[in-house]
Design an enzyme around this catalytic site. Structure first.
Site, mmCIF file in Angstrom:
data_model
loop_
_atom_site.group_PDB
_atom_site.id
_atom_site.type_symbol
_atom_site.label_atom_id
_atom_site.label_comp_id
_atom_site.label_asym_id
_atom_site.label_seq_id
_atom_site.Cartn_x
_atom_site.Cartn_y
_atom_site.Cartn_z
ATOM 1 N NE ARG A 150 67.249 17.033 37.581
ATOM 2 C CZ ARG A 150 68.285 17.688 37.182
ATOM 3 N NH1 ARG A 150 69.387 17.507 36.940
ATOM 4 N NH2 ARG A 150 67.812 18.903 36.290
ATOM 5 C CG HIS B 201 64.775 19.735 32.118
ATOM 6 N ND1 HIS B 201 64.452 20.119 33.303
ATOM 7 C CD2 HIS B 201 66.089 19.912 32.081
ATOM 8 C CE1 HIS B 201 65.354 20.645 33.981
ATOM 9 N NE2 HIS B 201 66.492 20.576 33.440
ATOM 10 C CD GLN C 56 67.500 24.111 30.907
ATOM 11 O OE1 GLN C 56 67.740 23.926 31.922
ATOM 12 N NE2 GLN C 56 67.722 25.441 30.779
ATOM 13 C CG ASP D 201 71.138 18.752 26.971
ATOM 14 O OD1 ASP D 201 72.128 19.093 27.572
ATOM 15 O OD2 ASP D 201 70.224 17.970 27.155
ATOM 16 C CB CYS E 265 69.893 22.742 29.379
ATOM 17 S SG CYS E 265 70.311 21.299 28.920
ATOM 18 N NE ARG F 57 65.925 25.336 35.513
ATOM 19 C CZ ARG F 57 66.147 24.013 35.571
ATOM 20 N NH1 ARG F 57 67.512 23.945 34.902
ATOM 21 N NH2 ARG F 57 65.931 23.275 36.446
HETATM 22 N N1 CP Z 1 70.037 22.423 33.305
HETATM 23 C C1 CP Z 1 69.922 21.345 34.335
HETATM 24 O O1 CP Z 1 69.079 20.800 34.807
HETATM 25 O O2 CP Z 1 71.072 21.335 35.038
HETATM 26 P P1 CP Z 1 71.383 20.575 36.297
HETATM 27 O O3 CP Z 1 71.445 19.144 35.881
HETATM 28 O O4 CP Z 1 72.742 20.817 36.802
HETATM 29 O O5 CP Z 1 70.219 20.706 37.294
#
Ligand code: CP
Length: 310
Positions: free
Chosen positions: A100, A127, A130, A228, A268, A296
């Site tokens: 990430r 992403h 997701q 989002d 998300c 997820r």
């Molecule tokens: N949706 C998502 O990626 O959540 P986090 O940022 O908590 O990992």
């Protein structure tokens, strides 16, 4: 070496098998599968996370592997060691990387320089984990075993709010891959980065979405209304301006009612109730936000099981 950096790293023809595997993990039929037995997967995170971090750590463990969480600032990458050297060194120790970060080029370089699978756990551009979890969540509702992915074809998703964010970009890629229609609504001036449009064109999806500044136009005939946060990680200095210009794009009960009567609401998470969505919508029977979050875990286990080298 196989990686998952963007949605199209899976061919359409592979998706039914991937979703079926996620179903097996979810229903317990795949409970005893341990494709990561004896393996360690490192997770390099440069941004905060709840869902992604926990679902990957739990998923690696459930697949028989050992998750190794590495905060970027705790390793030499945070002090300027190169991506190339980091990739080469970690490839000598661990069997996969979950990353990430901010710059999408970083995950591409880790994949190119290392010799182990790399999974994109969110960049500023995309992403994909997701969106695969979201699509699996919808396929569970609309499809049946043997036709999970096909149940997405022809459906319409409306993305409302920050149309230039990574989740919006990834849903554009995903919708085109799954054969869905996508319409985005947001204020002008928040276009996707030029590199996203170039990527979309390279994948053969140029022009594969509609954009409007009218949220009611976007949600018309939509099967899904998605939003989002308005202030993505790294955009905090723009908070006041983003809230000001995006306030007409809150997903309210009235906006959700303008979609199809059986439309789902998705987010998300984390959510900021009162900004991009009202608490009433988050709590409504049409909201499937916690199924998304749970899935997820299951879809990422399926992705890792597919990418893992034995
Ligand atoms: N949706 C998502 O990626 O959540 P986090 O940022 O908590 O990992």
């Amino acid at each position: 070496m196989r990686h998952f950096l963007k949605e199209t790293d899976f061919k359409y023809s592979e998706l039914e098998g991937l979703f079926a595997l996620a179903r097996e993990f979810k229903t317990g039929r795949g409970r005893h599968a341990t494709p990561l037995a004896g393996q360690t997967w490192a997770m390099i995170f440069s941004k905060s996370s709840t869902r992604t971090r926990v679902s990957f750590e739990v998923g690696i463990h459930e697949l028989g592997g050992n998750p190794l969480f590495l905060n970027r600032n705790d390793i030499q990458l945070g002090r300027g060691e190169t991506i190339a050297d980091t990739a080469r060194v970690l490839s000598r120790y661990v069997h996969g990387l979950v990353v990430r970060t901010f710059d999408h080029a970083e995950v591409e370089q880790l994949a190119a320089q290392g010799t182990i699978p790399v999974i994109n756990a969110l960049t500023d551009l995309l992403h994909p984990c997701q969106i695969f979890a979201d699509a699996f969540t919808l396929a569970e509702r609309w499809g049946r075993d043997g036709n999970l992915v096909g149940s997405l074809r022809g459906r319409k998703i409306a993305f409302v709010g920050d149309r230039g964010c990574n989740v919006a970009n990834s849903w554009i890629m995903g919708a085109n891959l799954f054969g869905m229609k996508i319409s985005l609504a947001g204020p002008p001036g928040f276009d996707a980065a030029p590199e996203f449009d170039q990527l979309l064109a390279r994948e053969g999806f140029a022009g594969g979405y509609e954009f409007t500044t009218d949220p009611y136009e976007a949600v018309r005939d939509a099967d899904v209304v998605y939003t989002d946060v308005w202030v993505s990680m790294g955009k905090e200095e723009e908070t006041a301006e983003r809230i000001r210009v995006m306030s007409p794009f809150t997903v309210t009960p009235e906006l959700l009612a303008a979609a199809k009567p059986d439309a789902f609401f998705m987010h998300c998470l984390p959510a900021h109730a009162g900004q991009e969505v009202t608490q009433t919508v988050l709590d409504s029977p049409r909201s499937i936000i916690f199924d998304e979050a749970e899935n997820r875990l299951h879809i990422q286990k399926a992705i890792m099981a597919t990418l893992a080298r034995r």
